[in-house]
Write a protein that holds these residues in place. Sequence first.
Motif, PDB file in Angstrom:
ATOM      1  N   SER A 120       8.949   4.598  -5.666  1.00 32.15           N
ATOM      2  CA  SER A 120       7.779   4.859  -6.505  1.00 32.15           C
ATOM      3  C   SER A 120       7.196   6.229  -6.184  1.00 32.15           C
ATOM      4  CB  SER A 120       6.718   3.782  -6.257  1.00 32.15           C
ATOM      5  OG  SER A 120       6.203   3.925  -4.942  1.00 32.15           O
ATOM      6  N   LEU A 157       4.268   6.669  -5.035  1.00 32.06           N
ATOM      7  CA  LEU A 157       3.596   6.507  -3.752  1.00 32.06           C
ATOM      8  C   LEU A 157       4.577   6.792  -2.609  1.00 32.06           C
ATOM      9  CD1 LEU A 157       1.141   5.720  -2.073  1.00 32.06           C
ATOM     10  CD2 LEU A 157       1.823   3.327  -2.339  1.00 32.06           C
ATOM     11  N   TRP A 183       0.936   1.134   3.026  1.00 31.28           N
ATOM     12  CA  TRP A 183       0.525   0.842   1.658  1.00 31.28           C
ATOM     13  C   TRP A 183       1.744   0.688   0.747  1.00 31.28           C
ATOM     14  CZ3 TRP A 183      -2.730   4.731  -1.701  1.00 31.28           C
ATOM     15  CH2 TRP A 183      -3.087   4.135  -2.905  1.00 31.28           C
ATOM     16  N   SER A 184       2.689   1.630   0.844  1.00 27.32           N
ATOM     17  CA  SER A 184       3.873   1.536  -0.021  1.00 27.32           C
ATOM     18  C   SER A 184       4.710   0.313   0.335  1.00 27.32           C
ATOM     19  CB  SER A 184       4.706   2.815   0.042  1.00 27.32           C
ATOM     20  OG  SER A 184       5.287   2.995   1.315  1.00 27.32           O
ATOM     21  N   LYS A 223       4.268   9.659   0.233  1.00 31.13           N
ATOM     22  CA  LYS A 223       4.410   9.285   1.641  1.00 31.13           C
ATOM     23  C   LYS A 223       5.460  10.153   2.311  1.00 31.13           C
ATOM     24  CE  LYS A 223       7.475   6.646   2.602  1.00 31.13           C
ATOM     25  NZ  LYS A 223       8.846   6.837   3.128  1.00 31.13           N
ATOM     26  N   LEU A 257       0.005   5.634   4.284  1.00 28.53           N
ATOM     27  CA  LEU A 257       0.733   5.565   3.016  1.00 28.53           C
ATOM     28  C   LEU A 257       1.999   4.719   3.161  1.00 28.53           C
ATOM     29  CD1 LEU A 257       0.352   9.267   1.815  1.00 28.53           C
ATOM     30  CD2 LEU A 257      -0.786   7.237   0.866  1.00 28.53           C
TER      31      LEU A 257
END
Length: 188
Positions: A123, A125, A168-169, A129, A165
């Motif tokens: 993605s 994201l 989160w990812s 990252k 990140l």
Amino acid sequence: MWNLPNILTMLRIVLIPVFVVVFYIDSPWAPYGAAAIFGAAALTDWLDGYLARKLDQTSPLGAFLDPVADKLMVAVALVVLLQADPRVLLALPVMVIIGREITVSALREWMAEIGARAAVAVSNLGKIKTTAQMISIVLLILKNSIFGPWIYDIGIALVYVAATLTLWSMLVYLIAAWPSLSSEAKKN
């Protein structure tokens, strides 16, 4: 098979031991050389994917090697950086980043086995990252350079951004895969 994008990916893999040797050379220029090698490898990570799409030279070999080369380069760089500065301050984000890469790689492999690989595709994201990781690693490599200790402090701050990140990812990927993970568990 041996097109320009795949050659760039292979170059990134070949640069790993060169990076390690230069990193450990006892010379004032070593941090600059190691940072340049890592930076060049990071640029090939972006360039090989761009060229593969632009030149329509995507291949199964490239699809396999590209993430492997990226993860190897990042993991090796983080390990040597942690060895050079073995403090909890650096150990925590290194543990998170390497642990996430192993987890997400295993998740993607399992999702591919059940035909649901698209649910955990890379993605934006993940790309942000990766960018934060690459920049933070270059700054961390330059710890003992003319830029002074502040460059390392910025690198530490950025590696924490990258680790955040990263978590989160990983959470995004796990949530996307959860229907497949939970339905498979119900069948067993």
